[in-house]
Every structure is written in C-alpha cells, then in structure tokens.
Design a protein around this motif. Structure first.
Motif, PDB file in Angstrom:
ATOM      1  N   GLY A 277       0.787  -1.230   0.000  1.00 28.33           N
ATOM      2  CA  GLY A 277       0.000   0.000   0.000  1.00 28.33           C
ATOM      3  C   GLY A 277       0.816   1.275   0.000  1.00 28.33           C
ATOM      4  N   ALA A 278       2.160   1.178   0.031  1.00 36.77           N
ATOM      5  CA  ALA A 278       3.020   2.367   0.122  1.00 36.77           C
ATOM      6  C   ALA A 278       3.244   2.961  -1.268  1.00 36.77           C
ATOM      7  CB  ALA A 278       4.341   2.001   0.784  1.00 36.77           C
ATOM      8  N   THR A 279       2.189   3.530  -1.839  1.00 39.59           N
ATOM      9  CA  THR A 279       2.230   3.982  -3.230  1.00 39.59           C
ATOM     10  C   THR A 279       3.094   5.221  -3.440  1.00 39.59           C
ATOM     11  OG1 THR A 279       0.145   5.130  -2.824  1.00 39.59           O
ATOM     12  CG2 THR A 279       0.019   2.955  -3.860  1.00 39.59           C
ATOM     13  N   LEU A 280       3.498   5.904  -2.369  1.00 36.33           N
ATOM     14  CA  LEU A 280       4.440   7.007  -2.540  1.00 36.33           C
ATOM     15  C   LEU A 280       5.756   6.516  -3.122  1.00 36.33           C
ATOM     16  CD1 LEU A 280       3.956   9.117   0.721  1.00 36.33           C
ATOM     17  CD2 LEU A 280       3.103   9.622  -1.565  1.00 36.33           C
ATOM     18  N   LEU A 281       6.006   5.209  -3.046  1.00 41.84           N
ATOM     19  CA  LEU A 281       7.242   4.628  -3.558  1.00 41.84           C
ATOM     20  C   LEU A 281       7.082   4.015  -4.937  1.00 41.84           C
ATOM     21  CD1 LEU A 281       8.470   3.227  -0.185  1.00 41.84           C
ATOM     22  CD2 LEU A 281       9.867   4.621  -1.697  1.00 41.84           C
ATOM     23  N   LYS A 282       5.938   4.234  -5.580  1.00 40.52           N
ATOM     24  CA  LYS A 282       5.779   3.720  -6.935  1.00 40.52           C
ATOM     25  C   LYS A 282       6.540   4.606  -7.920  1.00 40.52           C
ATOM     26  CE  LYS A 282       2.625   2.651 -10.715  1.00 40.52           C
ATOM     27  NZ  LYS A 282       1.245   2.621 -11.224  1.00 40.52           N
ATOM     28  N   CYS A 283       7.345   3.973  -8.756  1.00 37.50           N
ATOM     29  CA  CYS A 283       8.028   4.646  -9.855  1.00 37.50           C
ATOM     30  C   CYS A 283       8.272   3.600 -10.930  1.00 37.50           C
ATOM     31  CB  CYS A 283       9.343   5.277  -9.389  1.00 37.50           C
ATOM     32  SG  CYS A 283      10.483   4.115  -8.600  1.00 37.50           S
ATOM     33  N   ALA A 284       8.634   4.072 -12.115  1.00 38.05           N
ATOM     34  CA  ALA A 284       8.876   3.149 -13.224  1.00 38.05           C
ATOM     35  C   ALA A 284      10.156   3.564 -13.940  1.00 38.05           C
ATOM     36  CB  ALA A 284       7.694   3.155 -14.189  1.00 38.05           C
ATOM     37  N   PRO A 285      11.112   2.634 -14.070  1.00 31.78           N
ATOM     38  CA  PRO A 285      11.081   1.260 -13.578  1.00 31.78           C
ATOM     39  C   PRO A 285      11.056   1.218 -12.046  1.00 31.78           C
ATOM     40  CG  PRO A 285      13.254   1.805 -14.433  1.00 31.78           C
ATOM     41  CD  PRO A 285      12.365   2.932 -14.809  1.00 31.78           C
ATOM     42  N   PRO A 286      10.742   0.054 -11.483  1.00 33.91           N
ATOM     43  CA  PRO A 286      10.485   0.005 -10.040  1.00 33.91           C
ATOM     44  C   PRO A 286      11.763  -0.096  -9.210  1.00 33.91           C
ATOM     45  CG  PRO A 286      10.169  -2.153 -10.986  1.00 33.91           C
ATOM     46  CD  PRO A 286      10.466  -1.232 -12.140  1.00 33.91           C
ATOM     47  N   ILE A 287      11.604   0.200  -7.936  1.00 34.13           N
ATOM     48  CA  ILE A 287      12.659  -0.045  -6.953  1.00 34.13           C
ATOM     49  C   ILE A 287      12.774  -1.555  -6.763  1.00 34.13           C
ATOM     50  CG2 ILE A 287      13.284   0.245  -4.520  1.00 34.13           C
ATOM     51  CD1 ILE A 287      11.617   2.946  -4.739  1.00 34.13           C
ATOM     52  N   ARG A 288      14.003  -2.067  -6.883  1.00 36.47           N
ATOM     53  CA  ARG A 288      14.212  -3.510  -6.831  1.00 36.47           C
ATOM     54  C   ARG A 288      14.861  -3.901  -5.496  1.00 36.47           C
ATOM     55  NH1 ARG A 288      12.493  -4.817 -11.863  1.00 36.47           N
ATOM     56  NH2 ARG A 288      12.901  -3.321 -13.539  1.00 36.47           N
ATOM     57  N   GLY A 289      15.426  -5.089  -5.402  1.00 39.04           N
ATOM     58  CA  GLY A 289      15.829  -5.646  -4.121  1.00 39.04           C
ATOM     59  C   GLY A 289      17.137  -5.121  -3.567  1.00 39.04           C
ATOM     60  N   VAL A 290      17.438  -5.539  -2.334  1.00 38.63           N
ATOM     61  CA  VAL A 290      18.629  -5.090  -1.623  1.00 38.63           C
ATOM     62  C   VAL A 290      19.896  -5.435  -2.403  1.00 38.63           C
ATOM     63  CG1 VAL A 290      20.036  -5.444   0.443  1.00 38.63           C
ATOM     64  CG2 VAL A 290      17.562  -5.158   0.658  1.00 38.63           C
ATOM     65  N   ALA A 291      20.017  -6.671  -2.858  1.00 41.65           N
ATOM     66  CA  ALA A 291      21.217  -7.085  -3.590  1.00 41.65           C
ATOM     67  C   ALA A 291      21.392  -6.265  -4.863  1.00 41.65           C
ATOM     68  CB  ALA A 291      21.150  -8.575  -3.914  1.00 41.65           C
ATOM     69  N   ASN A 292      20.295  -6.001  -5.550  1.00 36.57           N
ATOM     70  CA  ASN A 292      20.327  -5.164  -6.759  1.00 36.57           C
ATOM     71  C   ASN A 292      20.816  -3.760  -6.421  1.00 36.57           C
ATOM     72  OD1 ASN A 292      19.035  -4.807  -9.723  1.00 36.57           O
ATOM     73  ND2 ASN A 292      18.568  -3.007  -8.502  1.00 36.57           N
ATOM     74  N   GLY A 325      -4.191   2.679  -1.820  1.00 34.82           N
ATOM     75  CA  GLY A 325      -2.968   1.887  -1.742  1.00 34.82           C
ATOM     76  C   GLY A 325      -2.782   0.884  -2.856  1.00 34.82           C
ATOM     77  N   ARG A 326      -3.406   1.112  -4.008  1.00 36.97           N
ATOM     78  CA  ARG A 326      -3.264   0.185  -5.139  1.00 36.97           C
ATOM     79  C   ARG A 326      -2.183   0.698  -6.086  1.00 36.97           C
ATOM     80  NH1 ARG A 326      -8.043  -3.316  -7.088  1.00 36.97           N
ATOM     81  NH2 ARG A 326      -6.740  -3.221  -8.961  1.00 36.97           N
ATOM     82  N   PHE A 327      -1.168  -0.116  -6.299  1.00 36.19           N
ATOM     83  CA  PHE A 327      -0.052   0.300  -7.129  1.00 36.19           C
ATOM     84  C   PHE A 327      -0.439   0.407  -8.602  1.00 36.19           C
ATOM     85  CE2 PHE A 327       2.199  -1.061  -3.354  1.00 36.19           C
ATOM     86  CZ  PHE A 327       3.195  -0.113  -3.243  1.00 36.19           C
ATOM     87  N   ASP A 328      -1.451  -0.327  -9.034  1.00 32.69           N
ATOM     88  CA  ASP A 328      -1.835  -0.243 -10.441  1.00 32.69           C
ATOM     89  C   ASP A 328      -2.580   1.044 -10.751  1.00 32.69           C
ATOM     90  OD1 ASP A 328      -3.928  -1.196  -8.820  1.00 32.69           O
ATOM     91  OD2 ASP A 328      -4.867  -2.305 -10.457  1.00 32.69           O
ATOM     92  N   ARG A 329      -3.099   1.726  -9.756  1.00 37.78           N
ATOM     93  CA  ARG A 329      -3.863   2.955  -9.984  1.00 37.78           C
ATOM     94  C   ARG A 329      -3.083   4.214  -9.640  1.00 37.78           C
ATOM     95  NH1 ARG A 329      -9.832   1.281  -7.515  1.00 37.78           N
ATOM     96  NH2 ARG A 329     -10.151  -0.569  -8.835  1.00 37.78           N
ATOM     97  N   ALA A 330      -1.990   4.098  -8.920  1.00 37.72           N
ATOM     98  CA  ALA A 330      -1.235   5.266  -8.464  1.00 37.72           C
ATOM     99  C   ALA A 330      -0.317   5.787  -9.559  1.00 37.72           C
ATOM    100  CB  ALA A 330      -0.413   4.904  -7.233  1.00 37.72           C
ATOM    101  N   TRP A 331      -0.114   7.112  -9.568  1.00 36.15           N
ATOM    102  CA  TRP A 331       0.863   7.714 -10.461  1.00 36.15           C
ATOM    103  C   TRP A 331       2.257   7.239 -10.066  1.00 36.15           C
ATOM    104  CZ3 TRP A 331       1.320  10.164 -14.911  1.00 36.15           C
ATOM    105  CH2 TRP A 331       2.497  10.848 -15.203  1.00 36.15           C
ATOM    106  N   GLY A 332       3.084   6.939 -11.050  1.00 35.25           N
ATOM    107  CA  GLY A 332       4.443   6.502 -10.789  1.00 35.25           C
ATOM    108  C   GLY A 332       5.424   7.650 -10.848  1.00 35.25           C
ATOM    109  N   GLY A 333       5.877   8.087  -9.725  1.00 35.64           N
ATOM    110  CA  GLY A 333       6.838   9.176  -9.694  1.00 35.64           C
ATOM    111  C   GLY A 333       7.189   9.543  -8.269  1.00 35.64           C
ATOM    112  N   ILE A 334       8.436   9.935  -8.034  1.00 37.62           N
ATOM    113  CA  ILE A 334       8.915  10.311  -6.706  1.00 37.62           C
ATOM    114  C   ILE A 334       9.535  11.700  -6.802  1.00 37.62           C
ATOM    115  CG2 ILE A 334      10.589   9.787  -4.889  1.00 37.62           C
ATOM    116  CD1 ILE A 334      10.192   6.822  -5.539  1.00 37.62           C
ATOM    117  N   ALA A 335       9.083  12.607  -5.955  1.00 32.79           N
ATOM    118  CA  ALA A 335       9.622  13.966  -5.917  1.00 32.79           C
ATOM    119  C   ALA A 335      10.713  14.039  -4.848  1.00 32.79           C
ATOM    120  CB  ALA A 335       8.498  14.963  -5.601  1.00 32.79           C
TER     121      ALA A 335
END
Length: 451
Positions: A277-292, A325-335
């Motif tokens: 539900g943390a859609t403030l963190l939606k961006c494209a391409p997405p944030i990936r894992g710790v190792a990445n 909190g739906r990632f498919d409906r939220a705008w993808g972008g971080i300010a």
C-alpha cells in the motif's frame, strides 16, 4: 569589489582543501588560499561547511505549461535551490504542449520567464512522428532529446517504436546531441502483467513482478545495437536493474558513446523494505531488491554508472492513491529535488564515498551530459559562481516544511538524514539560505549553442 567565500573544505576537481572562492561579477576569479584573499574583498567564512559546485539535475519534470497544478517553474526551482541545485534540465513530457516542436519550446520559455529561482533548460522530445522537428529543436538550443520505448503515462507524448526510432536516429546523430532513453520494452511488461492478473495490487510484490528486469535489459540491448549502427550519443535514464550492467560494461569497452544515470530512490530504498500500500514509492522502472541496490552502488564506484539525478516527478496527492494503496492505480513518480543531496550523502557515508564522488555524480557528469561543462559543474576560475554550502556532519529529520515543492508529500518524510544544505548561490548571489528561499528571481533559461 570581490567577494571571498571561505571554507575549510572547498571541493575542487583537484580534491577537497581549505581555501576560498574569490568571486566578482558573478564569476569565480580564483580558487585560492585564504592568505591570497585581497585586502579589500568582502569575506564570508563558512567554517567547516563544505563548498560544492552547484548541483545539476538533468532529469526533472517541471510540468509547466499545462500541468502547473502538478508542479511548475516557481515551485520546482524553489525546491531545487533548497536542495543545492543551481541548474535543472526539464523533461519534455507532462507539460502541455509537450516539448516536441520549436513552437512548444518557445512557449515553455515564455511561461518560465520571471518565475525561476535557479537556471534551467529543456530537453526536446523524440516521439512517433516528429522526425522533421529534431534538427530545428537542436538549432533552437535544446541540449538533447528524450524518448520512451513504452507508453509514458501521458497521451500527448507518444512512445517511439523501432521503425520510428530508425527514422529519427540519423537526425539525432547529425545533431551530435544525446538521446535520453526510458529503457523499458512493452513485451516483457505485458507478459508479466498478464501473469499477475487476479493478484492483490496493494502488494508491492505484485507491482514489482509486473515490471520485470527483462524489460530494461532487452531495451538496453536494443539501444546498444542502435548506438553501434547509427553512431549517436546514447544515455540510459534512471537505470534500476543491475542485470543490465554487464551489457553496458561490454558496450563501454567497445568504445560506444554511452552514459548511464540512476536515481536516489534506487540507491536508498529496497523492495524488501516497501510496505504493501506504500504507493508514494511507486516509480517506473520500479525499486528492486537489496542485492540489486548494492550492485548499483558498485557500478557507481566502478564508474559504469556516471551520474545520480532525481527524476523529480511530482503530481497532485490524490494521484498517488495513498488511501486506496493500489499500485496499479497510483501515479508513478517520486519527488525529491530538495532532499536528494542528503539522501545520497547519507548512503555515501555508510559506504565510504566522499564529497568529490557526490560532486562528480550530481554536478560534473550531468553538466557534461547537457553540454554545460564549460560553465557549471566545477569550482574553477572563469566559471559562473554557482555553488552550494553543505554541512556534511549535520543531521535532520525530513519534514514537510523542508520539501519546498508544490505538494509536500514524500516517501522520505520522517527519515533521519545526514547532511544539510546551508545555502545555495547562483552567480555569487544567495538564492537559498538558512532554510529559506531568498526573495528575487535570478534564474534564467539556458540555451545550448545548437548546430
């Protein structure tokens, strides 16, 4: 009369040392020892706070004209000054009209006049059907072009397919300007999205699965092939996947003219830590894992990733769909314009990087990408006196009053960060100091030399 700005840590191309910036008429006369300051100079001593070149952000969505309710020149440049930035380069989408013609570029310049706290320029757009506009845009002074290989989220700025791209690339190569590419392909994303039909879109894992690494890797490989074939300058924007690093490393070894950026959010956050539900963190391409994430840091250390820019992409709060909190409906972008430097510096301290690394990634390399390296990006005699006073040891907690952009929402709110921007100077005059933007408009539109 000259003005001497003194610090125990002046970050120059030759290293960090005690000294002073001697400034007159908006330009740096010299970077000198304190003993060499003329007796009649006005002296301002910042003590242990470091003097950095003004930061340069070549990936900003200002959204004006047309979507000023999302951001706008007044608020974006205000946030930039608060964050230590003295130069922005605006992306050609999300505004109306999109910056794909000379007429649209001139309209944008007219709207910006009298609003900007710091300097700015605009990329031109390379879209499906504007091949005939590319060289005129270069002559009108854009520093390069931006394109999408996938639907960009705004209908007016069309993605460019392979056939259209091949028609555009001879003009782009002729211009000598870089092509900035959003490197994701639709095919892998369409297949991945089909595979998660019926999954819970409040889960970050669902969104991450819908934007697989393969979409970036295949796009990067395509662009490397085209770079080899057409001989243009290629720049990969907001790289998020470490799986593309091997291909980029090989292309560099081949001598292809390729540069790469990543963003603070890919270096700071990790998928395993993102709550559902943390859609403030939606961006494209997405944030990936710790190792990445750690591999991206390794690529910065290696020099394979050249720069860190924000991809500042704000929107009205309702578009982030925080309540649903739906990632498919939220705008993808971080300010992040006003906090990017402390975010990056906090993570640098943990990994043993220094101020010269930050300056290379966040000032010198972006300035070079935009063809501005002769004026900005370094503290050297003859250059414009654009600099930032940065306290690397100070700490703070991110609060809404520190954001300064139009809508004070951020995934960084509440985080404890290290490093505080004490002041930002544009051509020797303070545009931000002690937590406040200074009155007066000093920013101007920057026009590249063109063809």
């Amino acid at each position: 009369m000259a003005h001497a700005f003194v610090s125990q840590r002046v970050v120059t191309p030759g290293g960090t040392r005690p000294g002073a910036l001697l400034v007159e008429g908006g330009r740096i006369l010299a970077v000198c020892n304190v003993a060499e300051i003329p007796g009649d100079a006005r002296v301002e001593d910042f003590g242990a706070a470091a003097l950095l070149p003004g930061l340069v952000d070549t990936h900003v969505h200002i959204n004006e004209p047309g979507r000023t309710e999302w951001e706008g020149f007044a608020t974006a440049t205000r946030a930039a000054a608060a964050g230590g930035y003295t130069t922005l380069v605006d992306m050609p989408l999300n505004c109306l009209p999109e910056t794909t013609t000379v007429a649209a570029l001139e309209e944008k310049r007219g709207v910006a006049e009298g609003q900007c706290v710091v300097d700015w320029a605009s990329w031109g757009g390379a879209v499906a059907d504007n091949q005939a506009d590319l060289l005129p845009l270069a002559r009108a002074g854009v520093p390069g072009y931006k394109c999408f290989l996938i639907y960009p989220g705004c209908d007016g700025f069309t993605m460019i397919d392979l056939e259209q791209l091949e028609r555009a690339l001879p003009f782009i190569a002729e211009s000598g300007l870089p092509l900035l590419v959003h490197a994701e392909l639709a095919g892998p994303i369409d297949r991945a999205t089909t595979a998660v039909v019926g999954e819970d879109w409040r889960r970050y894992a669902t969104y991450l699965a819908s934007r697989p690494d393969e979409a970036e890797v295949e796009a990067v490989r395509l662009m490397i092939r085209l770079c080899r074939e057409f001989g243009f300058r290629l720049h990969i924007v907001h790289l998020s996947t470490a799986m593309a690093l091997a291909d980029l490393r090989a292309a560099r070894a081949e001598g292809l003219p390729i540069t790469v950026e990543t963003c603070p959010h890919y270096l700071h956050f990790a998928a395993e830590e993102i709550a559902d539900g943390a859609t403030l963190l939606k961006c494209a391409p997405p944030i990936r894992g710790v190792a990445n994430r750690e591999e991206l840091w390794g690529a910065l250390r290696e020099g394979l990733i050249d720069m860190v820019v924000t991809d500042h992409s704000p929107c009205p709060p309702v578009m982030k769909q925080v309540e649903i909190g739906r990632f498919d409906r939220a705008w993808g972008g971080i300010a992040s314009l006003s906090v990017a430097l402390p975010v990056v510096w906090t993570d640098c301290v943990r990994r043993g990087f220094g101020l010269n690394d930050v300056v290379r990634w966040m000032s010198a390399a972006p300035a070079k990408l935009a063809g501005m390296e002769g004026e900005v990006g370094r503290l050297e005699a003859g250059r414009e006196a654009n600099f930032t006073v940065f306290d690397p040891e100070a700490a703070f907690v991110v609060s809404a009053d520190r954001l300064h952009y139009r809508h004070p929402i951020s995934p960084y709110l509440g985080e404890a960060l290290q490093g505080v921007v004490r002041a930002t100077y544009l051509r020797g005059e303070a545009v931000f100091r002690n937590g406040a933007v200074m009155p007066g408009i000093r920013g101007r539109a920057l026009v590249s030399k063109g063809l």
